[in-house]
Design a protein around this motif. Structure first.
Motif, PDB file in Angstrom:
ATOM      1  N   ARG A 142       0.665  -1.149  -0.010  1.00 61.84           N
ATOM      2  CA  ARG A 142      -0.092   0.117   0.083  1.00 61.84           C
ATOM      3  C   ARG A 142       0.911   1.271  -0.023  1.00 61.84           C
ATOM      4  NH1 ARG A 142      -3.181  -3.438   3.041  1.00 61.84           N
ATOM      5  NH2 ARG A 142      -2.342  -2.845   5.087  1.00 61.84           N
ATOM      6  N   GLY A 143       1.990   1.150   0.884  1.00 62.87           N
ATOM      7  CA  GLY A 143       2.983   2.403   0.642  1.00 62.87           C
ATOM      8  C   GLY A 143       3.514   2.435  -0.768  1.00 62.87           C
ATOM      9  N   VAL A 144       3.926   1.570  -1.607  1.00 62.58           N
ATOM     10  CA  VAL A 144       4.389   1.500  -2.730  1.00 62.58           C
ATOM     11  C   VAL A 144       3.522   2.053  -3.571  1.00 62.58           C
ATOM     12  CG1 VAL A 144       5.089   0.216  -4.707  1.00 62.58           C
ATOM     13  CG2 VAL A 144       6.060  -0.381  -2.292  1.00 62.58           C
ATOM     14  N   GLU A 145       2.090   1.826  -3.557  1.00 64.71           N
ATOM     15  CA  GLU A 145       1.241   2.389  -4.405  1.00 64.71           C
ATOM     16  C   GLU A 145       1.081   3.811  -4.312  1.00 64.71           C
ATOM     17  OE1 GLU A 145      -2.457  -0.047  -3.364  1.00 64.71           O
ATOM     18  OE2 GLU A 145      -1.611  -1.953  -4.699  1.00 64.71           O
ATOM     19  N   ARG A 146       1.463   4.129  -2.992  1.00 64.08           N
ATOM     20  CA  ARG A 146       1.164   5.844  -2.947  1.00 64.08           C
ATOM     21  C   ARG A 146       2.152   6.549  -3.592  1.00 64.08           C
ATOM     22  NH1 ARG A 146      -0.728   3.956   2.354  1.00 64.08           N
ATOM     23  NH2 ARG A 146       1.331   4.071   3.172  1.00 64.08           N
ATOM     24  N   VAL A 147       3.328   5.979  -4.044  1.00 64.98           N
ATOM     25  CA  VAL A 147       4.612   6.728  -4.486  1.00 64.98           C
ATOM     26  C   VAL A 147       4.077   7.319  -5.845  1.00 64.98           C
ATOM     27  CG1 VAL A 147       6.866   6.536  -5.074  1.00 64.98           C
ATOM     28  CG2 VAL A 147       6.403   5.279  -3.292  1.00 64.98           C
ATOM     29  N   ARG A 187       2.833   1.113 -11.265  1.00 63.30           N
ATOM     30  CA  ARG A 187       2.696   0.815 -12.604  1.00 63.30           C
ATOM     31  C   ARG A 187       3.981   0.382 -13.514  1.00 63.30           C
ATOM     32  NH1 ARG A 187      -1.060   5.028 -11.810  1.00 63.30           N
ATOM     33  NH2 ARG A 187       0.587   6.708 -12.618  1.00 63.30           N
ATOM     34  N   PHE A 188       4.919   1.054 -13.008  1.00 61.72           N
ATOM     35  CA  PHE A 188       6.464   0.571 -13.425  1.00 61.72           C
ATOM     36  C   PHE A 188       6.755  -0.806 -13.072  1.00 61.72           C
ATOM     37  CE2 PHE A 188      11.087   0.326 -12.287  1.00 61.72           C
ATOM     38  CZ  PHE A 188      11.481   0.621 -13.637  1.00 61.72           C
ATOM     39  N   MET A 233      15.342  -4.572  -6.335  1.00 56.38           N
ATOM     40  CA  MET A 233      16.339  -4.084  -7.636  1.00 56.38           C
ATOM     41  C   MET A 233      15.422  -3.031  -8.458  1.00 56.38           C
ATOM     42  SD  MET A 233      19.274  -6.631  -8.382  1.00 56.38           S
ATOM     43  CE  MET A 233      20.543  -7.083  -7.049  1.00 56.38           C
ATOM     44  N   ALA A 234      14.142  -3.728  -8.732  1.00 53.56           N
ATOM     45  CA  ALA A 234      13.528  -3.047  -9.892  1.00 53.56           C
ATOM     46  C   ALA A 234      12.716  -1.596  -9.051  1.00 53.56           C
ATOM     47  CB  ALA A 234      12.035  -3.686 -10.146  1.00 53.56           C
ATOM     48  N   ILE A 235      12.531  -1.827  -7.833  1.00 49.18           N
ATOM     49  CA  ILE A 235      11.851  -0.542  -7.203  1.00 49.18           C
ATOM     50  C   ILE A 235      13.224   0.584  -7.252  1.00 49.18           C
ATOM     51  CG2 ILE A 235      11.610   0.622  -4.892  1.00 49.18           C
ATOM     52  CD1 ILE A 235      10.123  -2.042  -4.382  1.00 49.18           C
ATOM     53  N   LEU A 236      14.372   0.345  -7.111  1.00 51.10           N
ATOM     54  CA  LEU A 236      15.515   1.238  -7.206  1.00 51.10           C
ATOM     55  C   LEU A 236      15.709   1.686  -8.680  1.00 51.10           C
ATOM     56  CD1 LEU A 236      18.221  -0.066  -4.621  1.00 51.10           C
ATOM     57  CD2 LEU A 236      16.287   1.163  -4.374  1.00 51.10           C
ATOM     58  N   GLU A 237      15.570   0.595  -9.508  1.00 48.40           N
ATOM     59  CA  GLU A 237      15.734   0.975 -10.867  1.00 48.40           C
ATOM     60  C   GLU A 237      14.751   2.163 -11.355  1.00 48.40           C
ATOM     61  OE1 GLU A 237      15.970  -1.420 -15.122  1.00 48.40           O
ATOM     62  OE2 GLU A 237      16.583  -2.442 -13.626  1.00 48.40           O
TER      63      GLU A 237
END
Length: 419
Positions: free
Chosen positions: A304-309, A316-317, A340-344
């Motif tokens: 849920r925190g990721v979806e708020r970024v 969506r990325f 790793m994808a989040i940092l990318e």
């Protein structure tokens, strides 16, 4: 708690050339006068000194000298090799140790061995002190008997030889080597057995052992009582670790990896690299996503925190991201490819760090193979390069100091040990 006297027999037993009592008789007489409880006297003799042993035995049993019985005073012949070559030090030590083992069978732990270092050949005399100094004869005392014709004013004829100083120096050197190898528990045992463990040394060694095991609470408990007597950095550093300071924890993972490499513990080194990479990924995700829980039981709250970024753009990325041709699993606890994808997503911030982390992947894959195959590893190519990459990552996240804390701890311990 009784005593057993062990002695080689010399040519001047039971009487010396000056018609004075030899060292064995003198020692027995002295110990009896000091109210020692003598259980047995064991006389070790060669072929040449067999008659001397029998004469000494008869003298010790004579009326008025002691209350020893014939069963308590025994003569043991040494082996033929020493009998033929009584000046061979190695043979004398072997015979002495064999006699000690034989005497100790069936005796209680509180009994003492009284070792006469004044009878026999020089090799025989020295054997007792060498064995005691090497730690082979606990609960023992080495005795010297002076020639009454050569005594000076103020000297006593019978006295205890102190080889503990030599033994302690041996033990101190062993402990120094153990500390240099980061074997803090071993060094503590060595120093405690040698009577060299001070409260400060004990605290530092316990601190090092617990900190190396990542048990920061116990490390703090070990060092806190002596905090004013040691460097203030030890309390300060472990306090940050106890508070889960992420950069301090990553720095600690590097320290551990460096220790493992120096000790050639390659399997553990790979574990530390895996822990380091995952820790850096979590640190980066926290920087990008914000204060979201990274605990398995709160996986839902994390997503849920990721979806708020950025109004969902990060999520969506990730939905469109492909790892080795496959979509990411976004509902479960984030694994390494997901992090790793989040940092990318923010290449401007994490690009340089991410590239180095990806280069560490081969070590992490090796770690996984070892775990799943129940295998070990005795060599690791490019291990030093692995540490260099870890240092590069630390500098990128703002950790500039990478001098190993355990080396500093060792320096303080070795300074207290001296020598």
């Amino acid at each position: 708690m009784g005593s057993v006297i062990l002695s080689f027999v010399g040519n001047q037993d039971p009487f010396a050339k000056q018609n004075t009592e030899g060292s064995i008789v003198s020692l027995v007489r002295y110990l009896k006068s000091e109210h020692y409880s003598i259980d047995h006297v064991v006389l070790l003799h060669t072929q040449r000194t067999q008659i001397n042993a029998i004469d000494t035995q008869q003298w010790l049993l004579a009326d008025g000298l002691s209350d020893l019985t014939a069963e308590q005073v025994v003569c043991w012949a040494v082996d033929e090799a020493l009998s033929e070559d009584p000046i061979d030090s190695l043979l004398a030590i072997r015979v002495a140790r064999s006699a000690v083992d034989r005497v100790q069978e069936g005796r209680s732990a509180g009994d003492w061995l009284e070792l006469n270092a004044s009878s026999g050949t020089p090799a025989m005399k020295a054997a007792w002190g060498i064995l005691q100094a090497a730690g082979y004869i606990p609960n023992s005392r080495v005795w010297q008997v002076r020639n009454p014709q050569e005594m000076r004013v103020g000297q006593v004829r019978v006295f205890q030889a102190n080889v503990n100083v030599l033994r302690q120096e041996f033990d101190r050197q062993v402990a120094r080597r153990q500390v240099q190898d980061y074997n803090y528990s071993g060094a503590r045992v060595t120093l405690e057995a040698a009577g060299l463990l001070s409260p400060v040394l004990g605290a530092l060694l316990s601190y090092g052992r617990c900190r190396l095991a990542l048990d920061f609470d116990r490390a703090y408990s070990a060092i806190a009582p002596v905090g004013k007597e040691v460097s203030s950095r030890w309390v300060q550093e472990v306090s940050r670790l106890r508070q889960k300071d992420q950069r301090a924890l990553l720095q600690e993972a590097y320290f551990n990896a460096e220790v493992r490499l120096r000790n050639q513990e390659y399997s553990q080194l790979l574990v530390e690299v895996f822990r380091f990479q995952e820790g850096v990924l979590r640190y980066g995700v926290g920087q990008l996503v914000g204060r979201v829980p990274m605990r398995f039981e709160e996986t839902g709250e994390f997503w849920r925190g990721v979806e708020r970024v950025e109004e969902g753009r990060l999520f969506r990325f990730l939905q469109g991201y492909r790892f080795r041709g496959n979509a990411l699993t976004l509902e479960k606890f984030p694994n390494r490819p997901v992090m790793m994808a989040i940092l990318e997503y923010d290449a401007a911030m994490f690009g340089p760090v991410l590239e180095v982390l990806k280069s560490l992947n081969e070590y992490c894959e090796q770690r996984n193979q070892l775990v799943h195959q129940f295998a070990g590893i005795s060599e690791l190519e490019n291990a030093a390069d692995c540490l260099q990459k870890m240092r590069q990552v630390l500098r990128a996240i703002g950790v500039s100091r990478v001098e190993n804390a355990f080396d500093g701890l060792n320096g303080e311990v070795l300074g207290l040990l001296g020598g």
